[in-house]
Design a protein around this motif. Structure first.
Motif, PDB file in Angstrom:
ATOM      1  N   ARG A   5       0.863  -1.179   0.000  1.00  0.00           N
ATOM      2  CA  ARG A   5       0.000   0.000   0.000  1.00  0.00           C
ATOM      3  C   ARG A   5       0.900   1.229   0.000  1.00  0.00           C
ATOM      4  O   ARG A   5       1.785   1.363   0.841  1.00  0.00           O
ATOM      5  CB  ARG A   5      -0.907   0.024   1.228  1.00  0.00           C
ATOM      6  N   TYR A   6       0.663   2.100  -0.977  1.00  0.00           N
ATOM      7  CA  TYR A   6       1.439   3.330  -1.115  1.00  0.00           C
ATOM      8  C   TYR A   6       0.651   4.507  -0.550  1.00  0.00           C
ATOM      9  O   TYR A   6      -0.560   4.581  -0.715  1.00  0.00           O
ATOM     10  CB  TYR A   6       1.714   3.617  -2.587  1.00  0.00           C
ATOM     11  N   PHE A   7       1.371   5.437   0.073  1.00  0.00           N
ATOM     12  CA  PHE A   7       0.736   6.617   0.648  1.00  0.00           C
ATOM     13  C   PHE A   7       1.442   7.872   0.157  1.00  0.00           C
ATOM     14  O   PHE A   7       2.639   7.862  -0.125  1.00  0.00           O
ATOM     15  CB  PHE A   7       0.799   6.551   2.180  1.00  0.00           C
ATOM     16  N   ALA A  11       2.528   7.019  -3.428  1.00  0.00           N
ATOM     17  CA  ALA A  11       1.394   6.645  -4.281  1.00  0.00           C
ATOM     18  C   ALA A  11       1.423   7.433  -5.584  1.00  0.00           C
ATOM     19  O   ALA A  11       1.162   6.884  -6.664  1.00  0.00           O
ATOM     20  CB  ALA A  11       0.077   6.882  -3.545  1.00  0.00           C
ATOM     21  N   GLU A  12       1.767   8.688  -5.477  1.00  0.00           N
ATOM     22  CA  GLU A  12       1.859   9.529  -6.675  1.00  0.00           C
ATOM     23  C   GLU A  12       2.948   9.015  -7.625  1.00  0.00           C
ATOM     24  O   GLU A  12       2.737   8.892  -8.826  1.00  0.00           O
ATOM     25  CB  GLU A  12       2.150  10.969  -6.261  1.00  0.00           C
ATOM     26  N   ARG A  16      -0.342   4.484  -8.298  1.00  0.00           N
ATOM     27  CA  ARG A  16      -1.384   3.590  -7.784  1.00  0.00           C
ATOM     28  C   ARG A  16      -1.353   3.627  -6.268  1.00  0.00           C
ATOM     29  O   ARG A  16      -0.384   4.070  -5.667  1.00  0.00           O
ATOM     30  CB  ARG A  16      -1.173   2.184  -8.298  1.00  0.00           C
ATOM     31  N   ASP A  17      -2.404   3.111  -5.663  1.00  0.00           N
ATOM     32  CA  ASP A  17      -2.491   3.067  -4.203  1.00  0.00           C
ATOM     33  C   ASP A  17      -2.038   1.734  -3.621  1.00  0.00           C
ATOM     34  O   ASP A  17      -1.634   1.670  -2.462  1.00  0.00           O
ATOM     35  CB  ASP A  17      -3.922   3.351  -3.733  1.00  0.00           C
ATOM     36  N   ASP A  18      -2.152   0.666  -4.412  1.00  0.00           N
ATOM     37  CA  ASP A  18      -1.744  -0.647  -3.914  1.00  0.00           C
ATOM     38  C   ASP A  18      -1.474  -1.600  -5.068  1.00  0.00           C
ATOM     39  O   ASP A  18      -1.843  -1.324  -6.218  1.00  0.00           O
ATOM     40  CB  ASP A  18      -2.797  -1.236  -2.970  1.00  0.00           C
ATOM     41  N   ASP A  69       3.196  -1.333   4.100  1.00  0.00           N
ATOM     42  CA  ASP A  69       2.873   0.078   3.898  1.00  0.00           C
ATOM     43  C   ASP A  69       4.146   0.831   3.548  1.00  0.00           C
ATOM     44  O   ASP A  69       5.174   0.674   4.217  1.00  0.00           O
ATOM     45  CB  ASP A  69       2.251   0.681   5.151  1.00  0.00           C
TER      46      ASP A  69
END
Length: 77
Positions: A5-7, A11-12, A16-18, A69
């Motif tokens: 999971r990217y935060f 994420a940017e 993607r978010d995951d 994470d």
């Protein structure tokens, strides 16, 4: 496989978010993420990696089924 999971900025950069990636050592997982998302290169070195809430070092195992994470530094609070 593990769920990543990217935060925030991670994420940017990943776009993607995951996603799912193979389990392995902290270094192996980092290498896999950089292969998939070269734009993470300037960010990933500053990120904390937490597998199921525990910090992951270079030689630590990230076991199959874990949630990893990717947390860039946060400011403020």
């Amino acid at each position: 496989m593990i769920t990543v999971r990217y935060f925030a900025a991670a994420a940017e950069a990943a776009g993607r978010d995951d996603e799912q990636v193979p389990a392995g050592s902290g270094d192996a997982v980092r290498a896999a993420l950089l292969t998939r998302h070269p734009a993470l290169e300037p960010i990933l070195g500053r990120c904390a990696l937490l597998a199921d809430g525990r910090r992951v070092g270079a030689s630590d195992d990230v076991p199959a089924g874990a949630t990893l994470d990717v947390l860039p530094p946060f400011a403020g609070g």
